[in-house]
Design a protein around this motif. Structure first.
Motif, short mmCIF file in Angstrom:
data_model
loop_
_atom_site.label_atom_id
_atom_site.label_comp_id
_atom_site.label_asym_id
_atom_site.label_seq_id
_atom_site.Cartn_x
_atom_site.Cartn_y
_atom_site.Cartn_z
N CYS A 156 0.81 -1.07 -0.14
CA CYS A 156 -0.13 -0.14 -0.03
C CYS A 156 1.00 1.15 0.15
N ASN A 195 -6.72 -1.64 -0.16
CA ASN A 195 -6.73 -1.52 -1.31
C ASN A 195 -8.13 -1.73 -2.08
N ARG A 220 -0.27 4.75 0.96
CA ARG A 220 -1.07 4.87 2.17
C ARG A 220 -0.04 5.50 3.24
N ASP A 257 -9.99 1.35 -1.24
CA ASP A 257 -9.57 2.66 -2.11
C ASP A 257 -10.19 2.44 -3.54
#
Length: 501
Positions: free
Chosen positions: A28, A409, A31, A412
């Motif tokens: 990620c 993920n 992030r 998102d």
């Protein structure tokens, strides 16, 4: 009060916290995250415990991180080597820049309107309070109290003239040369201390209330060396890891399906190790079946070697009282001691002792179940890492971290702001906790405080690495039981008032 807005907040910089950070870095990358660690360095358990001989009680090929090969040929490793390994992983993945040390977290409240966790902490270096507002929280603080290990009050202990020590707080530079030592307990700590101290003491005795299964494994085997010498390090690590995970899984499953067969096998192995000693096999004949409590592993039979040498012994009895020169047993025998080590276990606590609430309503964790053994029922945007009870802790922490990355993920991609595990149909199994399957004393003491398990997937924790690999890393993220919410629209800005002339 200092206030910090965070994307992801990780509580704890031990094995689980560092694993979570490394996974986020790799999987990620967009992030942002911060780790709050109460101590002054990383490593958790492996920095806290400093008693003689401290080592892994799982093989290092399954104990090591999946993403970082363990290159040493030894199955077991000393605490210092494990600390170095964790530091290397954190350094290689540039994790240190994300850690705030000496932060003690007290409570966490989910604010439904803001769709944020509000976490209160204290900077113990300055005494200043801090508040963190995070979109997602990962509780990676383990499952025991770092401040105080479990130590019962023994009758007459104030009369004892020597030292009483708990392994969780081992005195630096303790000199036990030529001393008589009694270690109370028969778990992993006790069987580590005996061979580590035996050369210097006058005599050392392991005092146990009941026997444990103790299984000897070679610290290095030939196949491991061959694979490491002939194959690239990553491939050798993968093969060794696969092999040791499979063997541990087989042993656990066999212990549950054919307990009498495994019991006879383990006792036969211990009997063979005791040849040449004066120790009776009764001290190694437990009254429970294998893996009803943790199996103690010792490298190269070092524990049994200490017994055969004559400077170490085992006593199986209960304590009547401490006396000035040692411990009087219920049988009337007195074990003389200059030092008594209370290897009596740990105090279990969930989520680092944080108080959890939802919109300021306190949450009783013992009324909640675990979803896929990774998220607590009704707690939005939160993961809790609990390692395996019958295999290495790190196996599970890697899986949960991988699942969290998949979840983030997915959120998102779909535009979700909140994920929460819910059920209206599955009920918790009475008396069966998330750490169920073991009847160890340290779990019995807090059974009424631990989260529960449900009867069926995904609310049932099977303690099965292969099952969990499929569930957490392969199955769809948006399976039934996980509910998603979109971000709430931002509140409209209040119009500015015109100045009145």
């Amino acid at each position: 009060m200092a206030i910090f807005d965070e994307d992801i907040l990780i509580i704890g910089a031990g094995l689980s916290g560092i694993s979570a950070a490394c996974h986020l870095k790799k999987e990620c990358p967009t992030r942002k995250f911060t780790i709050l660690e109460r101590r002054t360095t990383i490593g958790g358990t492996w920095d806290l415990f400093r008693y003689p001989g401290i080592r892994s009680d799982s093989d290092m090929f399954s104990f090591g991180f999946k993403f970082k090969p363990w290159k040493n040929a030894h199955f077991f490793s000393q605490g210092g080597d494990i600390r170095s390994y964790v530091h290397e992983a954190a350094t290689e993945n540039k994790v240190f820049d994300h850690i705030r040390f000496q932060r003690k977290v007290s409570d966490a409240n989910w604010d439904s309107e803001a769709q944020r966790w509000v976490i209160n902490a204290v900077n113990e270096a300055t005494g200043e309070p801090e508040q963190y507002r995070a979109k997602f929280m990962m509780a990676c603080a383990g499952y025991y109290n770092y401040d105080q290990g479990y130590r019962p009050d023994f009758p007459g202990e104030k009369s004892f003239k020597g030292q009483i020590i708990h392994p969780q707080h081992w005195p630096e530079n303790l000199d036990y040369t030529g001393k008589k030592v009694v270690v109370i307990g028969s778990g992993a700590t006790a069987v580590t201390l005996i061979p580590s101290m035996v050369d210097k003491v006058e005599h050392i005795t392991m005092l146990q209330r009941s026997p444990s299964y103790i299984f000897s494994l070679p610290s290095v085997d030939a196949l491991t060396r061959v694979l490491q010498k002939t194959l690239p390090s990553k491939l050798a690590y993968k093969l060794n890891r696969t092999r040791t995970i499979g063997l541990a899984h087989f042993m656990f499953k066999a212990s549950k399906s054919k307990p009498e067969v495994v019991r006879r096998f383990l006792i036969a192995m211990m009997r063979r190790q005791l040849k040449g000693s004066k120790v009776d096999i009764k001290h190694f004949t437990p009254n429970y079946m294998p893996w009803d409590q943790r199996l103690c592993l010792v490298p190269d039979g070092d524990f049994f070697k200490a017994l055969r040498g004559g400077k170490a012994s085992v006593a199986t009895d209960t304590i009547k009282q401490f006396v000035p020169n040692g411990i009087e047993l219920s049988s009337g025998e007195v074990l003389e001691a200059d030092i008594i080590v209370t290897a009596t276990g740990l105090n279990v606590q969930m989520v680092g002792g944080m108080k959890i609430s939802l919109d300021e309503t306190p949450v009783n964790l013992s009324e909640k179940m675990f979803y896929k053994s990774a998220m607590l029922q009704d707690l939005p945007n939160a993961a809790v890492v609990l390692g395996y009870t019958h295999a290495s802790w790190t196996l599970k922490s890697d899986l949960v971290s991988g699942f969290v990355c998949r979840l983030l993920n997915h959120m998102d991609k779909k535009g979700h702001a909140v994920a929460v595990a819910k059920t209206d149909t599955v009920q918790p199994v009475e008396g069966f906790t998330v750490l169920g399957g073991l009847n160890s004393g340290y779990l019995k003491r807090v059974a009424d405080q631990l989260p529960r398990q449900g009867e069926t997937h995904p609310w049932h924790n099977r303690q099965d690495y292969y099952h969990d690999t499929k569930t957490l890393l392969e199955d769809p993220v948006d399976e039934p039981g996980l509910v998603f919410q979109a971000a709430k629209p931002a509140a409209p800005a209040k119009p500015k008032l015109k100045a009145v002339a």
